[in-house]
Design a protein around this motif. Sequence first.
Motif, PDB file in Angstrom:
ATOM      1  N   ARG A 429       0.845  -1.184   0.000  1.00  0.00           N
ATOM      2  CA  ARG A 429       0.000   0.000   0.000  1.00  0.00           C
ATOM      3  C   ARG A 429       0.890   1.247   0.000  1.00  0.00           C
ATOM      4  O   ARG A 429       1.999   1.230   0.522  1.00  0.00           O
ATOM      5  CB  ARG A 429      -0.917   0.022   1.231  1.00  0.00           C
ATOM      6  N   LYS A 430       0.365   2.314  -0.598  1.00  0.00           N
ATOM      7  CA  LYS A 430       1.098   3.577  -0.626  1.00  0.00           C
ATOM      8  C   LYS A 430       0.165   4.708  -0.220  1.00  0.00           C
ATOM      9  O   LYS A 430      -1.007   4.708  -0.570  1.00  0.00           O
ATOM     10  CB  LYS A 430       1.670   3.836  -2.029  1.00  0.00           C
ATOM     11  N   CYS A 432      -0.544   8.751  -0.328  1.00  0.00           N
ATOM     12  CA  CYS A 432      -0.260   9.993  -1.059  1.00  0.00           C
ATOM     13  C   CYS A 432      -0.343  11.163  -0.082  1.00  0.00           C
ATOM     14  O   CYS A 432      -1.403  11.422   0.497  1.00  0.00           O
ATOM     15  CB  CYS A 432      -1.261  10.168  -2.203  1.00  0.00           C
ATOM     16  N   ARG A 437      -3.287  12.197  -6.644  1.00  0.00           N
ATOM     17  CA  ARG A 437      -3.203  10.830  -6.146  1.00  0.00           C
ATOM     18  C   ARG A 437      -3.205   9.846  -7.302  1.00  0.00           C
ATOM     19  O   ARG A 437      -4.038   9.914  -8.196  1.00  0.00           O
ATOM     20  CB  ARG A 437      -4.388  10.552  -5.212  1.00  0.00           C
ATOM     21  N   LYS A 438      -2.230   8.919  -7.277  1.00  0.00           N
ATOM     22  CA  LYS A 438      -2.169   7.887  -8.304  1.00  0.00           C
ATOM     23  C   LYS A 438      -3.138   6.764  -7.985  1.00  0.00           C
ATOM     24  O   LYS A 438      -3.643   6.654  -6.864  1.00  0.00           O
ATOM     25  CB  LYS A 438      -0.743   7.326  -8.403  1.00  0.00           C
ATOM     26  N   GLU A 441      -3.205   4.417  -4.687  1.00  0.00           N
ATOM     27  CA  GLU A 441      -2.683   5.172  -3.552  1.00  0.00           C
ATOM     28  C   GLU A 441      -3.824   5.640  -2.658  1.00  0.00           C
ATOM     29  O   GLU A 441      -4.952   5.804  -3.102  1.00  0.00           O
ATOM     30  CB  GLU A 441      -1.873   6.389  -4.033  1.00  0.00           C
TER      31      GLU A 441
END
Length: 481
Positions: A429-430, A432, A437-438, A441
């Motif tokens: 998980r990432k 932002c 936001r990608k 994310e």
Amino acid sequence: MGGDFWCVFWWHGSNESLPSAEAVMFLKFSLRSVFYGAGGGNDIQWCFSQVKGAVDDDVAEADIISTVEFNHSGELLATGDKGGRVVIFQQEQENKTQSHSRGEYNVYSTFQSHEPEFDYLKSLEIEEKINKIRWLPQKNAAQFLLSTNDKTIKLWKISERDKRPEGYNLKEEDGRYRDPTTVTTLRVPVFRPMDLMVEASPRRIFANAHTYHINSISINSDYETYLSADDLRINLWHLEITDRSFNIVDIKPANMEELTEVITAAEFHPNSCSTFVYSSSKGTIRLCDMRASALCDRHSKLFEEPEDPSNRSFFSEIISSISDVKFSHSGRYMMTRDYLSVKIWDLNMENRPVETYQVHEYLRSKLCSLYENDCIFDKFECCWNGSDSIVMTGSYNNFFRMFDRNTKRDITLEASRENNKPRTVLKPRKVCASGKRKKDEISVDSLDFNKKILHTAWHPKENIIAVATTNNLYIFQDKMN
């Protein structure tokens, strides 16, 4: 990457030692040991294994998990909760018919360790919440562990019974005593098989030694003594003696208005029985040697990192407070966790950590709101893997973080019931922090601060981790090829 590979080394020896002038040595290495080492690496694909606890959204306060601890072999996993209960899970033997199956953890024993009490002298309620559990190394068929709430430490014996005696001469089978005058023949009592029963019995109760709340217990490497720490004092106990302890650290000032820091965690060195460390709310770690003096008011070493002036803010003192300190298994390093980061210290270098890992730096801009909702005071724990090559700690939104010390790579994973099929690979998980936001994310503004992972544990020999999320215990393992 699966299977094995061959490493070929050409050794050019002298003509005297080797008439052939060349010797070829073939060494076969398992990819698992070469790339992962004992205890794994972040190249591992982590899979869901099990989840324990009720699914209900309405969680009872007593069911919230407050500590998690593997025993020395990793066969047993203990949890303590706010209701004063200790639940022990036992790992089943590996299934020989399923090569991809590793033994699951099932409930082995559940018992009430502590009850709520009331201090009539101070008119204070004493919670039953289990603050810490520590296992003793196994010396016989029984297992022993220490558990503590805010005031009282207990030594528990966990033992098995699968036989019962029968054929008493002076007792009936239901336990009633016979009249000795009616006994005309003598019988030899025998043991009969019975269903396995696991008993938990308190063998020692260590009480009335702490004025303030106990935050740490740590067993010494001599396995005869242990320490217990509260906000202002650290006491040394002998496991066989309950009516007295020795005060080895006392930072209480004569005037409490002059109090500037409190003890937040303490731990014995894994190999040196005279050495221990304790951390403070000011972000310092003191290493003490009990051989120097009976009262360790003067530390042997002080580990402290100078503050970066550019990061100075109103919240600097709060977020620098250390919530956990853990020695590496080797005893060469120690790890500390403050609110935003994990730091690795070499015991031979006091002026700064050798490694610093940012856990959730994106929260630095949110400190004001985290202060208002009291999240800034959350106490996150941290742990090492079996080979000291990876460290793990928790975060918010049921995220937990791993940092590989060799490759310097890190990963964020989530403990969620959405991935609760066995052997489901966890997706990284990432978060932002700002800007666009990608895909995949998560915006920092959408993080759930009520979902937090404070307590984690790593199996001492395998890539199995236990992660506590409120009232659920998640168990993850590496994907076995």
